[in-house]
Design an enzyme around this catalytic site. Structure first.
Site, mmCIF file in Angstrom:
data_model
loop_
_atom_site.group_PDB
_atom_site.id
_atom_site.type_symbol
_atom_site.label_atom_id
_atom_site.label_comp_id
_atom_site.label_asym_id
_atom_site.label_seq_id
_atom_site.Cartn_x
_atom_site.Cartn_y
_atom_site.Cartn_z
ATOM 1 N N SER A 94 -87.698 29.153 -95.038
ATOM 2 C CA SER A 94 -87.184 28.913 -96.385
ATOM 3 C C SER A 94 -86.200 27.763 -96.340
ATOM 4 O O SER A 94 -85.586 27.490 -95.307
ATOM 5 C CB SER A 94 -86.499 30.164 -96.936
ATOM 6 O OG SER A 94 -85.127 30.191 -96.588
ATOM 7 N N ASP A 95 -86.037 27.069 -97.478
ATOM 8 C CA ASP A 95 -84.998 26.052 -97.553
ATOM 9 C C ASP A 95 -83.696 26.711 -97.985
ATOM 10 O O ASP A 95 -83.626 27.913 -98.259
ATOM 11 C CB ASP A 95 -85.410 24.925 -98.503
ATOM 12 C CG ASP A 95 -84.854 23.577 -98.063
ATOM 13 O OD1 ASP A 95 -83.666 23.524 -97.681
ATOM 14 O OD2 ASP A 95 -85.591 22.577 -98.105
ATOM 15 N N TRP A 96 -82.656 25.899 -98.062
ATOM 16 C CA TRP A 96 -81.285 26.354 -98.312
ATOM 17 C C TRP A 96 -81.205 27.309 -99.514
ATOM 18 O O TRP A 96 -81.432 26.917 -100.655
ATOM 19 C CB TRP A 96 -80.390 25.148 -98.548
ATOM 20 C CG TRP A 96 -78.952 25.453 -98.825
ATOM 21 C CD1 TRP A 96 -78.425 25.952 -99.984
ATOM 22 C CD2 TRP A 96 -77.842 25.281 -97.932
ATOM 23 N NE1 TRP A 96 -77.072 26.099 -99.874
ATOM 24 C CE2 TRP A 96 -76.678 25.689 -98.621
ATOM 25 C CE3 TRP A 96 -77.722 24.816 -96.630
ATOM 26 C CZ2 TRP A 96 -75.410 25.637 -98.043
ATOM 27 C CZ3 TRP A 96 -76.458 24.765 -96.068
ATOM 28 C CH2 TRP A 96 -75.324 25.177 -96.765
#
Length: 748
Positions: free
Chosen positions: A305-307
């Site tokens: 996942s991204d931030w």
């Protein structure tokens, strides 16, 4: 039977037998045995990634002026108590290499002392060199590398980036951006390889090969990450992290191919898109993540996942009723490793979801198996950090020379009226504009710090464009008109500065930015910069416009008054020297546009638009454009056979002649046009390219090959299909028609 209590002894023995720290990666553990020995909290901890800030002292986020220290209590809580398996980045500091190595060693030592001794996976945004290291070599951003049209050079750049990242003790980078940049308004456009899917795919594969080599566990290699899967780069509004509206057909035809090439090159991880597609957050889309990425494409690596993107399913997209529900949706969709980034509540809630039966433990096991295998492929079980002595070329002059070569190769000469370039070193010059005497506009975001705004602070001896010009001609011949902080332009000061000069070098562009801090409502250059350009042009001196920018800002209002236009992109720390070398003819401009340069803020069509859109297509500079200090001619195009079968090979041969008086680089570009198809075809699509250098008067005959697969499109049923019919092959100003005699369906 091996029990969980006795497993650590076995693991420690395996690590001991792996060999000394200076060796390349030794054998990793038995992944299935290690997985069987883990408790549910230990498994979920491996799926959790925290930012370095979360285990550091001080208030978060902290100022770059504050010294950085790990917080032993926070680190203990994360790694020992909550079994966190991954850490990443640092937003507001650039560290000396010694600090990085000390910190990574401390983290890995703590992890080695836990019950199972599983090493921590540390990742970082090393997108144009090792981003957060004070001494590391800075290369052009991806959009500049795309302008080189040179996969071999891109691979060398990535190889050095891997070397200098691993020298810090960091084994994993969040690069490259595989997805083509289809919206030039998007603030992350500069992180892409441009608008074309074929060029992006070729350079993505080269970048992955450079980072990983044959074995990412080797001490000079790192794990690569493809991002952002999928459709992230074409938001409807142009703003970062906003809604995307795109068909599944377009996703497959335009956005997916570079990921397929990156996976074929061996990429170990994929970061998911922060956006939603027609309202469905990608992180919560099992059809895209589990279905397309893992099941259909067979990706065996880690889906990251991204931030904060898992929580954002709830907090940002409002597509879940709570964070807990968002975690359930993302995990079920196929997210393996969550970039949380600040607390361990994510892991605690995921444990609860499994115990409540809302997330299958088999899905947890699949994710952890992938993560452990990734750590093993990076050699972390055998050698969590390699000795500093293995990196004698770190930040070396040789590495900086490659950075200079890449910067020069990226520079794209778009206009050269009357042959004003190269400039004579005997002339008197005025250097002006906000990008003339600063390093931040040459580097952009992800440079030393997240936003790149501190670049000049970290580079007190950096060579700006002004510095490099003065080094070429002498300080007395290069006058400087300072840019005012408020952007105000004083006509009298402008006239006085230009008095008596022979030519003006006007350096315009963008300040450094990253992600949503670069959101804009209008691609047009700021009014103050345009006003300065008008004032200078009105003085009647030849004006050379140098553009230091991460996306094609609109210059149509001033472009006719410019004698020359040099697109510099974001060329990195060696960009000042590169610009000066090209301006004075010590180097040849070798770049070609990796995007269509729009004429106006609403004219954002790409070069491969539909035939039905062609009547309205009017760009300032076309995709693939670029001049040299010489001229080239194309002749004797031969395409054979003219009747191509479904299993045949198409040969494209053409002669290229340097018709000028200087050596120069040319990028030979082969395009195919499908004249009639079952879905509206593009006007043309890039299918092959070759970069060559020719001496004055030299000619070379090139042969490139295509296959029926290169003529395929994604049809209504989402199959890659080459349809029987007429095609036109174009090279330079030449073209020739062919017929595909029989159609064929191809795998992705």
């Amino acid at each position: 039977m091996r029990t969980k209590e006795t497993f650590p002894v076995v693991l420690i023995l395996a690590l001991t037998l792996a060999g000394p720290a200076s060796a390349a990666a030794g054998p990793g553990p038995d992944i299935e045995a290690l997985l069987a020995a883990m408790t549910l909290p230990e498994k979920v901890g491996q799926m959790t990634m925290l930012t370095l800030n979360a285990v550091s002292k001080g208030q978060l986020p902290f100022s770059p002026a504050e010294p950085h220290e790990l917080d032993p209590e926070r680190l203990q809580r994360a790694i020992v108590e909550h079994h966190v398996g991954a850490l990443f980045n640092i937003g507001h500091h650039a560290f000396p290499r010694e600090h990085w190595r000390q910190m990574i060693a401390e983290i890995q030592e703590l992890a080695r002392g836990t019950r199972l001794g599983i090493p921590v996976l540390y990742g970082i945004d090393a997108v144009h060199g090792m981003t957060y290291a004070q001494e590391a070599t800075s290369f052009p951003q991806q959009i500049g590398l795309a302008a080189t049209w040179d996969p071999e050079l891109v691979e060398r750049v990535a190889r050095i980036s891997a070397y200098e990242t691993r020298a810090q003790g960091i084994p994993w980078v969040f690069a490259p951006t595989a997805e083509p940049g289809r919206s030039p308004v998007h603030s992350r456009f500069f992180e892409t390889f441009g608008e074309d899917t074929f060029l992006a795919g070729e350079l993505t594969a080269a970048f992955v090969r450079g980072l990983q080599g044959q074995d990412p566990a080797q001490p000079h290699r790192v794990g690569a990450t493809l991002k952002h899967f999928l459709g992230y780069t074409i938001p409807v509004s142009g703003k970062d992290r906003t809604t995307v509206s795109v068909s599944r057909r377009a996703l497959q035809e335009l956005f997916l191919p570079p990921f397929v090439q990156g996976m074929a090159a061996g990429a170990q991880a994929v970061v998911l898109s922060l956006a939603d597609i027609d309202g469905l957050p990608v992180h919560a889309d099992p059809g895209l993540v589990q279905g397309l990425l893992k099941d259909e494409l067979g990706f065996a690596g880690v889906a990251v996942s991204d931030w904060g993107s898992v929580e954002n399913i709830y907090a940002h997209h409002r597509a879940a009723a709570s964070r807990k529900e968002a975690i359930a949706l993302a995990t079920a969709a196929g997210v393996d490793l969550a970039m949380v980034p600040f607390d361990v509540e994510h892991a605690q809630e995921l444990v609860t979801l499994v115990r409540e039966g809302r997330v299958a433990e088999a899905r947890i096991d699949d994710a952890v198996r992938r993560i452990l295998a990734f750590k093993a492929r990076l050699g972390l079980f055998a050698t969590p950090i390699h000795p500093a002595e293995q990196y004698p070329a770190y930040a070396s002059p040789a590495h900086r020379q490659v950075a200079l070569e890449a910067a020069v190769a990226s520079l794209t000469l778009l206009k050269n009226q009357g042959g004003v370039l190269p400039l004579a070193k005997s002339g008197r010059l005025l250097v002006a504009g906000p990008a003339a005497d600063a390093m931040a506009p040459l580097n952009g975001g992800w440079s030393y710090t997240w936003q790149g705004a501190e670049t000049d602070r970290y580079l007190p001896d950096g060579v700006t464009i002004l510095d490099a010009i003065r080094a070429q001609v002498g300080g007395e011949r290069a006058r400087h008109l300072p840019w005012r902080e408020d952007g105000a332009v004083d006509p009298e000061a402008v006239a006085a500065a230009a008095d008596g000069v022979d030519a003006i070098i006007l350096c315009l562009g963008e300040p450094a930015y990253a992600e949503n801090f670069g959101n804009i409502d209008d691609l047009t250059l700021p009014a103050a910069q345009l006003e300065l350009a008008r004032m200078l042009a009105a003085l009647g001196k030849p004006t050379v416009l140098v553009l230091a920018q991460g996306r094609p800002r609109i210059i149509t209002a001033i472009e006719p008054a410019m004698a020359a236009v040099l697109q510099a992109y974001l060329p990195g720390n060696e960009g000042g020297r590169a610009v000066a070398e090209v301006l004075f003819g010590d180097a040849e401009p070798a770049g070609r546009l990796p995007f269509t340069y729009p004429r106006g803020p609403n004219g954002l069509a790409t070069y491969d638009h539909r035939i039905s859109e062609d009547y309205a297509f009017d760009c300032l500079y076309p995709f693939g454009a670029g001049l040299a200090h010489t001229t080239f001619a194309y002749r004797h195009l031969e395409v054979s056979p003219r009747q191509l079968g479904p299993d045949g090979t198409l040969t494209v041969a053409v002669e290229v002649l340097n018709t000028g008086r200087r050596p120069g680089f040319e990028v030979v570009q082969v395009y195919a046009s499908d004249l009639v198809a079952s879905v509206a075809p593009a006007v043309k699509r890039l299918k092959a390219f070759r970069k060559i250098r020719l001496a004055p008067g030299e000619s070379r005959r090139l042969t490139l090959t295509l296959s029926p697969r290169d003529l395929a499109l994604v049809d209504r049923e989402l199959h890659w299909r080459a349809e029987a019919g007429e095609f036109v092959i174009r090279v330079g100003d030449l073209s020739q028609g062919i017929v595909l005699t029989e159609g064929r369906v191809f795998p992705r």
